[in-house]
Design a protein around this motif. Structure first.
Motif, mmCIF file in Angstrom:
data_model
loop_
_atom_site.group_PDB
_atom_site.id
_atom_site.type_symbol
_atom_site.label_atom_id
_atom_site.label_comp_id
_atom_site.label_asym_id
_atom_site.label_seq_id
_atom_site.Cartn_x
_atom_site.Cartn_y
_atom_site.Cartn_z
ATOM 1 N N ASP A 222 -2.921 10.416 -1.783
ATOM 2 C CA ASP A 222 -3.914 9.350 -1.793
ATOM 3 C C ASP A 222 -3.245 8.016 -1.462
ATOM 4 O O ASP A 222 -2.081 7.801 -1.776
ATOM 5 N N CYS A 223 -4.009 7.145 -0.817
ATOM 6 C CA CYS A 223 -3.530 5.824 -0.428
ATOM 7 C C CYS A 223 -4.155 4.795 -1.349
ATOM 8 O O CYS A 223 -5.382 4.748 -1.452
ATOM 9 N N MET A 224 -3.314 3.963 -1.943
ATOM 10 C CA MET A 224 -3.879 2.860 -2.704
ATOM 11 C C MET A 224 -2.816 1.805 -2.933
ATOM 12 O O MET A 224 -1.619 2.110 -2.952
ATOM 13 N N ASN B 4 0.846 -1.184 0.000
ATOM 14 C CA ASN B 4 0.000 0.000 0.000
ATOM 15 C C ASN B 4 0.886 1.241 0.000
ATOM 16 O O ASN B 4 1.814 1.339 0.800
ATOM 17 N N CYS C 146 0.962 5.275 0.401
ATOM 18 C CA CYS C 146 0.219 6.443 0.883
ATOM 19 C C CYS C 146 1.071 7.709 0.861
ATOM 20 O O CYS C 146 0.607 8.764 1.312
#
Lengths: 267, 220
Positions: B92-94, B85, B87
């Protein structure tokens, strides 16, 4: 290297054409006319307690509510996905997973404004909200809650009245403010006392609501009864009701606190 | 004309060379080829629910006098393993899709951002994997690796005096030949190796993994 005189003259002429005008000091600023929202706007804020940038999105919501009024910018924090914490330790709900799948949420924080335009990063929310605030609502919505603390039973009457007439789905949600709990902050610090507001708790009339259609001037009234979960604080809760359809998005949204003097708890 | 272009290129190079992004990890400068060890902290949220908190480091700081474009490429050095992940760098976190991903941002003078990259695992899972990071800031390029390591103690119950040849001795643990690793009870790696010998350790309970066998040992 010699610069031809022709080029110098041309450059000088160009400079005179772009010279500034003299403007009186009192006329240098044009005041922005007062802006009155015509309809309310729904922000579905897909968020998570382990999402370090999500507090920034919350701050953006707070700024818009201060600018346009809380009643006009109705935000709902939908906790779900890999950065959320499951109940009872956290605020995630099974219903959130359905909304996340429906909107294809992949990054956090993401928001959907008035169920139009797909997911957007929080930096784009204000412009989208401003555009929707200026639209004429097709319906009016009135919400009347009645709560029995002894039984924790909540009765909700929702009246939808057509202005120009509309058809769509009426969704009735419960949200809660002032929930203290864990939140990962943008600085990397863990805040165990973060105050979470407008947290989605449940969809009273089903995940996707129910059909509603009203002609101009006609009113459709629906009544619901729900028992509040023991962990919820009724005095901090509110009903969010909105009518939407796939073509126009959210036609109108209202938020009605259960308690008369309920408001979002500040950190 | 040739002199003008030469001057222009020199000016551009000078301007770009002023871009200076410092990368630090735990307050120390990150150099080309470094391997940064990232280990999580176990956080108890009450009610028996725990989560892993991974460090946000390394940190990127624009120490120059002009805005700098920061381009960061992360590549997983493994095929089978947990998702990563991301961030950091942007807001934005993805999860990283595929094996590699690039993020770009602009750092103003004095501005900073962090990598904030971590494996998507629960406290009951273990991880030992590496990702390569390439950073481009102006004309400067720097590459390093981040090594994620965490040993879950889930399923490892009680203390034992010996496991798969490793045993607690006074002041440490005697380890056999072969791959072994020693962790604290909250999953942080203390030592790893493959040579037989005694590892001196402070008093406490440790999780010792020899091959595929893990047990808890008490060091007196």
């Amino acid at each position: 290297m010699k610069i031809p005189l022709t080029y110098l003259c041309t450059a000088a002429l160009a400079l005179t054409l772009i010279a500034c005008d003299e403007v009186d000091e009192g006329e240098r600023f044009e005041p922005v006319e007062d802006f009155t929202p015509r309809k309310n706007v729904l922000i579905e804020d897909f968020t998570g307690q382990r999402c370090n940038n999500c507090p920034r999105a919350t701050n953006t919501i707070a700024a818009m509510q201060q600018l346009f009024g809380e009643e006009h910018v109705v935000a709902v924090g939908i906790h779900g996905g890999p950065l959320s914490l499951p109940a009872p330790a956290g605020l995630a709900t099974p219903t959130a997973a359905e909304y996340i799948a429906r909107w294809g949420v992949e990054s956090y924080p993401s928001g959907v404004i008035d169920r139009t335009g797909g997911t957007q990063l929080y930096t784009a929310w204000t412009a989208a909200v401003l555009e929707r605030l200026q639209m004429e609502p097709a319906v009016d919505i009135s919400v009347t809650p009645a709560y029995d603390a002894a039984t924790r039973s909540l009765s909700i009457s929702v009246a939808t009245t057509g202005r120009t007439g509309a058809a769509g789905q009426l969704s009735v949600w419960l949200v809660e403010n002032g929930i203290t709990g864990y939140q990962l902050m943008p600085t990397g610090q863990s805040n165990l006392q973060y105050v979470h507001n407008h947290v989605f708790r449940t969809a009273v009339n089903g995940t996707w609501g129910e059909d509603v259609a009203v002609a101009p001037g006609a009113t459709d009234t629906k009544t619901y009864t729900v028992t509040l979960d023991a962990a919820w604080k009724a005095e901090n809760m509110a009903v969010v009701a909105f009518v939407s359809n796939d073509q126009e998005g959210v036609l109108q949204v209202v938020q009605q606190p259960l308690a008369a003097n309920n408001s979002e708890t500040q950190e | 004309m040739k002199k003008i272009f030469t001057l222009l290129f020199a000016a551009m190079a000078l301007f770009t060379a002023k871009a200076q992004v410092n990368i630090t990890f735990n307050g120390q400068t990150v150099n080309n080829g470094d391997v940064l060890e990232l280990q999580p902290t176990l956080l108890d949220l009450g009610g028996g629910y725990t989560i892993l908190e991974w460090p946000f480091d390394p940190t990127f700081t624009n120490a120059g006098s002009s805005a700098t474009n920061l381009n960061v490429v992360v590549t997983k050095d493994y095929t089978d393993g947990p998702g990563l992940n991301w961030c950091g760098i942007t807001t934005d976190c993805m999860p990283i899709s595929g094996s590699s991903e690039t993020r770009t941002t602009t750092l103003q003078p004095g501005g900073m951002t962090t990598l904030h990259l971590y494996p998507l695992i629960e406290p009951t899972e273990s991880v030992d994997c590496t990702a390569s990071v390439q950073v481009m800031a102006g004309l400067n390029v720097l590459s390093f690796k981040v090594h994620f390591v965490y040993q879950s103690t889930a399923g490892i119950d009680g203390l034992t005096a010996e496991t798969a040849g490793a045993k607690a001795v006074e002041g440490g643990i005697a380890l056999p030949a072969g791959p072994w690793a020693v962790y604290t009870v909250d999953g942080r790696l203390v030592a790893k190796g493959s040579d037989a010998g005694t590892k001196l350790l402070p008093r406490g309970i440790y999780v010792v993994k020899c091959g595929t066998t893990s047990q808890k040992l008490l060091v007196d």
